[in-house]
Design an enzyme around this catalytic site. Structure first.
Site, short mmCIF file in Angstrom:
data_model
loop_
_atom_site.label_atom_id
_atom_site.label_comp_id
_atom_site.label_asym_id
_atom_site.label_seq_id
_atom_site.Cartn_x
_atom_site.Cartn_y
_atom_site.Cartn_z
N ASP A 1 0.81 -1.22 0.00
CA ASP A 1 0.00 0.00 0.00
C ASP A 1 0.84 1.27 0.00
O ASP A 1 0.37 2.32 -0.43
CB ASP A 1 -0.95 0.00 1.20
CG ASP A 1 -2.04 -1.04 1.02
OD1 ASP A 1 -1.99 -2.07 1.71
OD2 ASP A 1 -2.92 -0.83 0.17
N MET B 1 -3.06 8.45 -1.48
CA MET B 1 -4.33 7.85 -1.07
C MET B 1 -5.00 8.64 0.07
O MET B 1 -6.07 8.25 0.55
CB MET B 1 -4.11 6.40 -0.62
CG MET B 1 -3.54 5.49 -1.69
SD MET B 1 -4.68 5.21 -3.07
CE MET B 1 -3.70 5.85 -4.43
N ASN C 1 -10.72 -0.61 -1.42
CA ASN C 1 -11.77 -1.02 -0.51
C ASN C 1 -11.45 -0.75 0.96
O ASN C 1 -12.32 -0.80 1.81
CB ASN C 1 -12.05 -2.52 -0.68
CG ASN C 1 -10.78 -3.34 -0.56
OD1 ASN C 1 -9.83 -3.16 -1.32
ND2 ASN C 1 -10.75 -4.25 0.39
N TYR C 2 -10.18 -0.46 1.27
CA TYR C 2 -9.73 -0.40 2.66
C TYR C 2 -9.37 1.00 3.10
O TYR C 2 -8.90 1.80 2.30
CB TYR C 2 -8.49 -1.29 2.84
CG TYR C 2 -8.68 -2.42 3.82
CD1 TYR C 2 -9.34 -3.58 3.44
CD2 TYR C 2 -8.20 -2.33 5.11
CE1 TYR C 2 -9.52 -4.62 4.34
CE2 TYR C 2 -8.36 -3.38 6.01
CZ TYR C 2 -9.03 -4.52 5.63
OH TYR C 2 -9.20 -5.54 6.50
N HIS D 1 -1.86 -7.63 7.38
CA HIS D 1 -1.43 -6.26 7.08
C HIS D 1 -0.13 -6.02 7.85
O HIS D 1 -0.16 -5.85 9.07
CB HIS D 1 -2.45 -5.23 7.59
CG HIS D 1 -3.85 -5.44 7.10
ND1 HIS D 1 -4.43 -4.65 6.13
CD2 HIS D 1 -4.80 -6.33 7.46
CE1 HIS D 1 -5.68 -5.04 5.92
NE2 HIS D 1 -5.93 -6.07 6.72
CU LIG Z 1 -7.70 -6.85 6.91
#
Ligand SMILES: [Cu+2]
Length: 627
Positions: A296, A305, A378-379, A431
């Site tokens: 990310d 982002m 989506n996150y 993550h």
């Molecule tokens: Cu997750």
């Protein structure tokens, strides 16, 4: 207000950097700018700067030519209006860009083969379709196209106007796209046709039968005399803490020159604090998910982002906001308003004692919070740096948003995920966050010490078996600096300055208190671990080098191997009594739950930096009573 050497690039500086490369290096219309950011000045230059004259300003730029696919790294002097260096980068690809993902979505929704594949599934309203590109690892690039800049895409569908696309994955349909030509190369289509299953809506008007709670009374935070912090440009001061707030495309928020005032002078704690990489491998080998490993930070960039924050929703109380200036792929600047939130919070009791004779002494704790939020597809990730009155620093990350889901056969249990709705499962994933902590504890000459407890065996000196001793082991080389969390000895790491002694005779120090660490659980030769070897340890320590910024390498898009930490540390340099950088790996081992669907309540993880012998006693004795 004069510009400080650490201030992020302003809009006209971004424009100038792009213009210099167009003028002097033939960067044309078919090129894209992946990143334009401040080349941060050296520590010496920051220390020597006394204000007044405009500092020497320079930009780091990555750009590439869509026609031949070649990427270049440039260093551009804005002060002397010249290119300082320009080098072709043969490995990997520049970061993914907002423009590409958007253009890809638009182009693919017009593709006859995509329209046809969706029509076979009964989906004909292409305005409700979302095609979302992800980046590849080199090991997964389809053979005939492996020298190109590729994306692979999921297809999602909004069941009604304004509803959640991630509620409706189009199963069995994936696209392979040449992102430079914006050309659809392959349509992977299993032909699967699913009955719509999930109730994946979270906006109240779209959730069937939802009745909002009506027994919540207002809770207001007021500071009638204003907040206790002072923000002058990017310089933030609050009680005894001071720091400069920075921002770039990749790390998002960066905190520079963090210090604590003590005895009439500012004592340095950290030169620079940020999150330098984030790796999210999905642990589901099925056809829907085997490619799904997101970097990310390296692929997408927390800065790019970052989303605008809203008072009363994202932040409560007396807020100061900072905007961030970034740029599109044409090199044109734009502003993210309210990108960084600064405010102070009440945090319960700081210290307290009740004495039978003198009564109660209680102090309430305040903390200064510097935060920003990002949305990556989506996150969401919400990042909070918190500074406390007792010298503690907490870095907290909250994950929220919408989990990726896939349809699943009725009545079965998925092996690599959890059922979160009818015939719908959310795959397991992890993550991993990598914090880059350039601590300078009372100066640059620091040593990292592993601190462990040992319970001594029963014996003549320890007849009751209670004896506990503490072992401190200095980490002298980068190989010794590769450390793993060990619960059994309560291992933590202290950054000490052996040259500065506290009033009790010991070296001053700050302790990295590990939390939320977990093993990678990836085979040593797995492609994901090869690309992100940083995940193999909880902590890495390197001697400071201003070019060593990205632990998995600068170009992680389509990377084969990790060209960051494992390459730098191969020399096994000394990390003793020098300017050290800590790379701390922690995060969320996300075993998905039904309660996290259709929108996930925040999952919160953090670690602490705590003074250990930095002060001679409780530094918060001087906090006044609040009544
Ligand atoms: Cu997750």
């Amino acid at each position: 207000m004069p510009m400080h050497p650490l201030d992020p690039l302003a809009a006209d500086e971004i424009r100038q950097a792009a213009a210099i490369l167009r003028r002097d290096r033939g960067v044309g219309d078919r090129w894209r700018f992946a990143s334009i950011e401040l080349r941060e000045p050296s520590k010496e230059a920051v220390r020597a700067w006394r204000g007044g004259d405009a500092p020497e300003r320079a930009a780091r730029v990555v750009c590439w030519n869509r026609d031949d696919g070649k990427a270049y790294k440039a260093l551009v002097s804005l002060t002397s209006d010249a290119v300082m260096s320009w080098a072709h980068e043969p490995d990997g690809q520049p970061n993914m860009t907002v423009d590409e993902v958007h253009e890809c979505d638009v182009a693919m929704r017009r593709e006859p083969r995509v329209i046809e594949a969706l029509a076979r599934r009964g989906i004909t309203d292409m305005d409700r379709v979302l095609v979302e590109a992800w980046a590849y690892g080199a090991h997964l690039l389809p053979e005939p196209y492996s020298d190109r800049r590729l994306g692979w895409a999921d297809v999602w569908y909004r069941s009604q106007e304004g509803s959640n696309p991630y509620a409706n994955p189009v199963t069995g349909l994936h696209l392979v796209i040449d992102l430079n030509a914006m050309e659809l190369l392959e349509v992977e289509d299993t032909g699967a046709i699913d009955e719509p299953a999930a109730m994946g809506e979270y906006i109240p008007r779209l959730v069937p039968g939802l009745r909002l709670r009506d027994n919540i009374k207002p809770l207001e935070i007021t500071q009638p005399a204003g907040p206790s912090f002072v923000l002058e440009g990017n310089l933030l001061r609050w009680q005894k803490w001071s720091m400069r707030v920075g921002f770039n495309y990749r790390e998002g928020l960066v905190l520079h020159t963090v210090g604590y005032e003590d005895g009439g002078r500012v004592r340095p704690v950290a030169h620079r604090l940020s999150f330098a990489e984030m790796v999210v491998p999905y642990r589901d080998p099925t056809s829907e998910h085997y490619r799904r490993t997101a970097f990310d930070i390296g692929e997408w960039g927390l800065g790019f982002m970052t989303t605008s924050l809203e008072l009363g929703c994202d932040c409560l109380g007396e807020i100061a906001y900072l905007d961030a200036v970034l740029h599109d792929t044409a090199g044109e600047p734009y502003t993210i308003t309210n990108a960084v939130c600064i405010h102070e919070e009440d945090d319960g009791v700081l210290w307290k004692h009740v004495d039978e004779v003198s009564g109660a002494e209680t102090r309430r704790m305040r903390r200064l919070v510097v935060s920003f939020h990002v949305t990556v597809g989506n996150y969401e990730y919400l990042v909070y740096w918190r500074f406390h009155q007792d010298g503690n620093i907490q870095a907290e990350v909250r994950a929220t948003g919408i989990m990726v889901t896939t349809h699943f056969a009725e009545g079965r249990q998925p092996p690599y995920g959890t059922l979160v709705d009818e015939r719908t499962y959310a795959p397991f994933h992890q993550h991993f966050l990598v914090a880059r902590l350039d601590l300078d504890v009372d100066g640059e000459e620091n040593t990292v010490v592993a601190s462990e407890s040992e319970a001594l065996p029963l014996g003549p000196e320890n007849p009751h078996g209670v004896a506990l001793v503490q072992h401190e082991t200095a980490l002298r080389t980068e190989s010794e600096g590769m450390q793993d969390y060990d619960w059994s000895v309560q291992r933590a790491w202290k950054v000490i300055n052996p040259n500065v002694r506290n009033g009790l005779g010991g070296p001053v120090g700050y302790k990295l208190v590990p939390d939320a660490c977990f093993p990678a659980m990836l085979a040593a030769d797995s492609p994901v671990l090869r690309r992100a070897q940083v995940l193999a340890h909880t902590l890495w320590v390197t001697p400071f080098d201003e070019e060593e910024r990205w632990p998995c390498g600068e170009f992680v898009v389509q990377s084969q191997d990790d060209r960051g930490l494992p390459v730098w540390t191969a020399a096994d340099r000394s990390i003793e009594d020098t300017d050290v950088v800590l790379w701390y790996v922690f995060g969320i081992h996300h075993i998905t739950r039904p309660e996290e669907w259709p929108v996930m309540p925040v999952d919160t993880v953090s670690f602490w930096l705590k003074p250990v012998g930095f002060f001679d006693r409780n530094p918060a004795l001087d906090v006044p009573p609040s009544h």
